[in-house]
Design an enzyme around this catalytic site. Structure first.
Site, PDB file in Angstrom:
ATOM      1  N   HIS A 185       0.846  -1.207   0.000  1.00  0.00           N
ATOM      2  CA  HIS A 185       0.000   0.000   0.000  1.00  0.00           C
ATOM      3  C   HIS A 185       0.872   1.244   0.000  1.00  0.00           C
ATOM      4  CE1 HIS A 185       0.910   0.515   4.213  1.00  0.00           C
ATOM      5  NE2 HIS A 185       0.292  -0.606   4.562  1.00  0.00           N
ATOM      6  N   HIS A 244       4.067   1.365   2.251  1.00  0.00           N
ATOM      7  CA  HIS A 244       5.199   0.587   1.736  1.00  0.00           C
ATOM      8  C   HIS A 244       5.799   1.306   0.530  1.00  0.00           C
ATOM      9  CE1 HIS A 244       2.389  -2.757   3.245  1.00  0.00           C
ATOM     10  NE2 HIS A 244       3.352  -2.643   4.160  1.00  0.00           N
ATOM     11  N   CYS A 254       0.848 -10.566  23.007  1.00  0.00           N
ATOM     12  CA  CYS A 254      -0.061  -9.988  22.005  1.00  0.00           C
ATOM     13  C   CYS A 254       0.293 -10.597  20.645  1.00  0.00           C
ATOM     14  CB  CYS A 254       0.072  -8.472  21.957  1.00  0.00           C
ATOM     15  SG  CYS A 254      -0.818  -7.760  20.561  1.00  0.00           S
ATOM     16  N   HIS A 298      -3.217  -2.852  18.946  1.00  0.00           N
ATOM     17  CA  HIS A 298      -4.161  -3.813  18.369  1.00  0.00           C
ATOM     18  C   HIS A 298      -5.503  -3.857  19.103  1.00  0.00           C
ATOM     19  CE1 HIS A 298      -0.160  -5.034  16.920  1.00  0.00           C
ATOM     20  NE2 HIS A 298      -0.831  -5.168  15.799  1.00  0.00           N
ATOM     21  N   LYS A 350      -7.744  -1.253   6.522  1.00  0.00           N
ATOM     22  CA  LYS A 350      -8.613  -2.098   5.716  1.00  0.00           C
ATOM     23  C   LYS A 350     -10.070  -1.913   6.126  1.00  0.00           C
ATOM     24  CE  LYS A 350      -7.364  -6.549   3.808  1.00  0.00           C
ATOM     25  NZ  LYS A 350      -6.864  -7.868   4.147  1.00  0.00           N
TER      26      LYS A 350
HETATM   27  O1  ME8 Z   1       6.912  -4.097  10.301  1.00  0.00           O
HETATM   28  N1  ME8 Z   1       2.893   5.329   6.479  1.00  0.00           N
HETATM   29  O2  ME8 Z   1       6.496  -4.968   8.211  1.00  0.00           O
HETATM   30  P1  ME8 Z   1       5.244  -4.088   7.745  1.00  0.00           P
HETATM   31  C1  ME8 Z   1       4.188   5.239   6.175  1.00  0.00           C
HETATM   32  N2  ME8 Z   1       8.060  -6.999   8.727  1.00  0.00           N
HETATM   33  N3  ME8 Z   1       4.853   4.074   6.101  1.00  0.00           N
HETATM   34  C2  ME8 Z   1       4.172   2.950   6.347  1.00  0.00           C
HETATM   35  C3  ME8 Z   1       2.803   2.971   6.686  1.00  0.00           C
HETATM   36  C4  ME8 Z   1       2.153   4.242   6.743  1.00  0.00           C
HETATM   37  N4  ME8 Z   1       0.858   4.390   7.013  1.00  0.00           N
HETATM   38  N5  ME8 Z   1       2.407   1.708   6.881  1.00  0.00           N
HETATM   39  C5  ME8 Z   1       3.498   0.915   6.661  1.00  0.00           C
HETATM   40  C6  ME8 Z   1       7.136  -4.899   9.422  1.00  0.00           C
HETATM   41  N6  ME8 Z   1       4.557   1.659   6.327  1.00  0.00           N
HETATM   42  C7  ME8 Z   1       8.262  -5.893   9.571  1.00  0.00           C
HETATM   43  C8  ME8 Z   1       9.553  -5.205   9.297  1.00  0.00           C
HETATM   44  S1  ME8 Z   1      12.226  -5.171   9.058  1.00  0.00           S
HETATM   45  C9  ME8 Z   1      13.487  -6.126   9.549  1.00  0.00           C
HETATM   46  C10 ME8 Z   1      10.793  -6.047   9.479  1.00  0.00           C
HETATM   47  C11 ME8 Z   1       5.902   1.156   5.973  1.00  0.00           C
HETATM   48  O3  ME8 Z   1       4.733  -4.755   6.520  1.00  0.00           O
HETATM   49  C12 ME8 Z   1       6.969   1.703   6.887  1.00  0.00           C
HETATM   50  O4  ME8 Z   1       8.205   1.584   6.258  1.00  0.00           O
HETATM   51  O5  ME8 Z   1       4.305  -3.864   8.851  1.00  0.00           O
HETATM   52  C13 ME8 Z   1       6.873   0.754   8.059  1.00  0.00           C
HETATM   53  O6  ME8 Z   1       8.008   0.808   8.897  1.00  0.00           O
HETATM   54  C14 ME8 Z   1       6.753  -0.554   7.318  1.00  0.00           C
HETATM   55  O7  ME8 Z   1       5.931  -0.236   6.173  1.00  0.00           O
HETATM   56  C15 ME8 Z   1       6.143  -1.661   8.137  1.00  0.00           C
HETATM   57  O8  ME8 Z   1       5.919  -2.736   7.275  1.00  0.00           O
END
Ligand code: ME8
Length: 648
Positions: free
Chosen positions: A20, A23, A128, A148, A300
């Site tokens: 989204h 990301h 959690c 959450h 969502k």
């Molecule tokens: O946390 N605004 O994965 P994740 C800006 N797998 N950036 C956002 C965002 C938003 N509303 N939502 C998500 C994880 N992001 C772990 C990480 S790393 C070793 C493991 C971006 O899928 C932002 O970069 O929840 C955030 O830190 C990341 O997606 C979290 O992705």
């Protein structure tokens, strides 16, 4: 010049949801930064990927009635399919299910275990599932996990623990001794404040009886690795730790990019894990804020999740890249809206940059037979050169500091200066006077050179647009002067006689769709009532206001229209020449208007009034005169304000 190496990473995204806007933002930032570092002559490696183990993934797969393996393959592919749409040019896409990653995680676990920093213990705690970790009492709000909104489950388990507490002081010292380790500063302070309390050890295992989808502990097959201990290590696996040649080349230049949601694992777990593994701590952590949508959290359940593919289809890849970097002050939250992206596209891209490019190129085509003319030596035009030098300085400094919005602001100040340069020099008048031929050559050369510099600095941010500009200017994209700031970032590199190519419009404007009443967002009853009571009716939001382009315009000439007592024809400079027909003839004599700075609505659709195309509207306020008649007062701007300045 000594070559610097930079290794920039994004988080590896969970495959429990499709890509989204959030990301997309992080990944665009990393891509832009990696291209910027290349432009600075650095050797760069850029890594992104997907995080595929843990409870969350198992739950998501179960919901879809598929095996975890099939599920992670599907969603991980969606991330890989999305990135080319945004012109993301990474060196490795890592998956935590990759063989080499599993081997590196097990190797590090064994090393830390052998060194005595992992121990076995029984633990009771509040777990959690959303966070995939045990929470401590003081983290709960009303007994629930604040992220959450569910009460964590009480679990008693035997598990393996990492002696994180042992490294607390070493971490504090590292952060204190390296002020740029975590930026912006607010996040550094947040981490230091967290570290002012005693640090607990970290539970790093899950019994296979509860969770099977993970990396086995090398020293106990009844356990899998906690997902964060597994995921963070991706940054090492991706460069071939411990024996690959990229590890010694890139690790010292490792810069991690994340949002504030995962600050703690990156700023606390990861450096202490590295200390225990005997690996030097990474170089920097860059933390950005959150994107909301129309001032609301993206989720969502609210149905407001923005998908990158849709954005690219609607607005174009470079508009999205530019918008996201320009609109968010790195480190703070920002709000996404369609109105905001359209406003940026129309004002900054179509009007400012697009017009500068098309006007300059079409004048070189018309007046110089499509070839870059020779500048006269004595024509220095210091103002434009100084503006270009100040752009390059502001751009380079701010981009390197992750202040992308300020870097782009510096670029757009130069775009405005170049637009003003056209208005000041009036090439269309110079071409009519044969004695001014040399001057015309200088002016058009300087414009071509300004566009070349703009294409160079825009390469990291808008690669496609920069490419179009470079092609239009007839420059070889692989030439030294378009590769690095060191080679191309000084004035005067454009080659006289270069033939321009016929180029297309860079940014066609996007029409703002008026919402019909049925399309308007439903408002809650309370608000409706309040609005009826309040004078002034409907509110507009800030982005709607921003869509109205208010500019300062200087009156160059004013003329009465023969067939009308009410209308005056105003010739304005804003900074381009434009004509507005305005109903102020009964309140002003034409001669008293010349030289005044008025405010115009610049993006109104042109209309024909008395056979003249009127491009916009002049702002006025009606008042009563001494005789009780109506007088129209022009809103003027006092002082030395440059025409074309935006009124905000
Ligand atoms: O946390 N605004 O994965 P994740 C800006 N797998 N950036 C956002 C965002 C938003 N509303 N939502 C998500 C994880 N992001 C772990 C990480 S790393 C070793 C493991 C971006 O899928 C932002 O970069 O929840 C955030 O830190 C990341 O997606 C979290 O992705």
């Amino acid at each position: 010049m000594t070559e610097k190496t930079t290794y920039i990473t994004t988080p590896i995204y969970y495959v429990n949801a499709q890509p989204h806007l959030g990301h997309a933002y992080t990944t665009v930032v990393a891509d832009t930064y990696s291209r910027f570092c290349r432009l600075c002559g650095d050797e760069v490696r850029f890594q992104t990927g997907t995080d595929e183990h843990g409870d969350k993934i198992v739950e998501a797969a179960a919901k879809e009635h598929v095996e975890p393996r099939q599920y992670v393959d599907n969603i991980s592919a969606m991330f890989r399919d999305t990135w080319p749409l945004l012109n993301i040019d990474y060196d490795r896409f890592i998956r935590t299910t990759d063989e080499d990653h599993i081997a590196v995680v097990q190797q590090i676990l064994q090393h830390v275990y052998d060194a005595g920093d992992i121990y076995f213990d029984e633990y009771s705690g509040l777990y959690c599932t959303g966070c995939e970790r045990f929470l401590i009492e003081r983290e709960l709000v009303d007994g629930k996990c604040p992220d959450h909104l569910v009460a964590p489950k009480e679990i008693t388990e035997q598990n393996y623990f990492f002696r994180m507490s042992k490294y607390q002081q070493q971490l504090i010292d590292h952060i204190r001794n390296n002020p740029d380790f975590i930026t912006p500063e607010r996040y550094r302070n947040e981490v230091l404040s967290f570290l002012s309390e005693p640090l607990d050890d970290l539970c790093i295992s899950r019994p296979t009886s509860r969770l099977d989808w993970g990396i086995r502990l090398p020293f106990d097959e009844n356990y899998v690795t906690y997902v964060w201990f597994d995921a963070l290590i991706n940054y090492l696996t991706g460069i071939g730790y411990p024996d690959g040649e990229n590890y010694p080349r890139y690790w010292a230049g490792a810069e991690h990019l994340i949002a504030k949601d995962i600050l703690k694992p990156h700023a606390i777990y990861w450096p202490t894990m590295l200390m225990a593994a005997g690996v030097p701590v990474y170089k920097k952590l860059h933390v950005h804020g959150y994107w909301n949508v129309d001032e609301t959290k993206m989720s969502k359940s609210l149905g407001n999740v923005i998908r990158p593919a849709g954005l690219v289809e609607e607005y174009g890849v470079d508009t999205f890249r530019y918008f996201s970097l320009r609109e968010m002050s790195f480190g703070l939250d920002a709000s996404f809206s369609r109105d905001a992206i359209i406003a940026r596209k129309n004002a900054d891209l179509a009007n400012d940059l697009g017009n500068l490019f098309s006007r300059s190129v079409s004048m070189i085509e018309k007046y110089c037979d499509s070839r870059i003319p020779e500048p006269a030596e004595e024509e220095t035009d210091a103002e434009l050169r100084l503006a270009s030098a100040s752009m390059l300085e502001g751009y380079s400094r701010n981009m390197a500091d992750f202040k992308f919005h300020l870097g782009l602001q510096a670029v757009w100040e130069f775009v405005s200066e170049a637009n003003r340069y056209i208005v000041r020099n009036e090439p269309w008048a110079l071409v009519k006077d044969t004695s001014k031929k040399k001057r015309l050559g200088s002016v058009l050369y300087n414009l071509a050179e300004s566009l070349r510099l703009l294409a160079l600095v825009l390469k990291p941010v808008m690669p496609e647009t920069a490419e179009k500009m470079i092609w239009g200017l007839g420059i070889d994209a692989d030439s030294e002067m378009m590769k690095t700031l060191e080679h191309g970032g000084s004035w005067g590199k454009s080659v006289v006689g270069t033939r321009l190519n016929k180029s297309e419009n860079l940014f066609p404007r996007t029409e703002v769709k008026k919402k019909s009443n049925s399309e308007k967002k439903p408002q809650n009853k309370k608000k409706d009532k309040r609005q009826q009571e309040e004078p002034g009716g409907d509110h507009i939001n800030f982005n709607q206001f921003e869509n109205v382009e208010l500019l300062v315009a200087r009156v160059v000439e004013a003329k009465k229209l023969k067939k009308s007592d009410r209308l005056l024809k105003l010739s304005l400079e804003a900074p381009e020449p434009r004509t507005i027909v305005s109903g102020i003839a009964e309140s002003y004599r034409p001669e008293e208007l010349v030289g005044k700075n008025v405010i115009i609505v610049a993006n109104l659709k042109p209309v024909k009034l008395m056979g003249i195309a009127s491009e916009g509207m002049v702002l006025t306020a009606e008042a009563e005169d001494e005789q009780g008649g109506k007088r129209v007062n022009l809103l003027t701007v006092p002082g030395e304000v440059k025409p074309g300045t935006r009124v905000a």
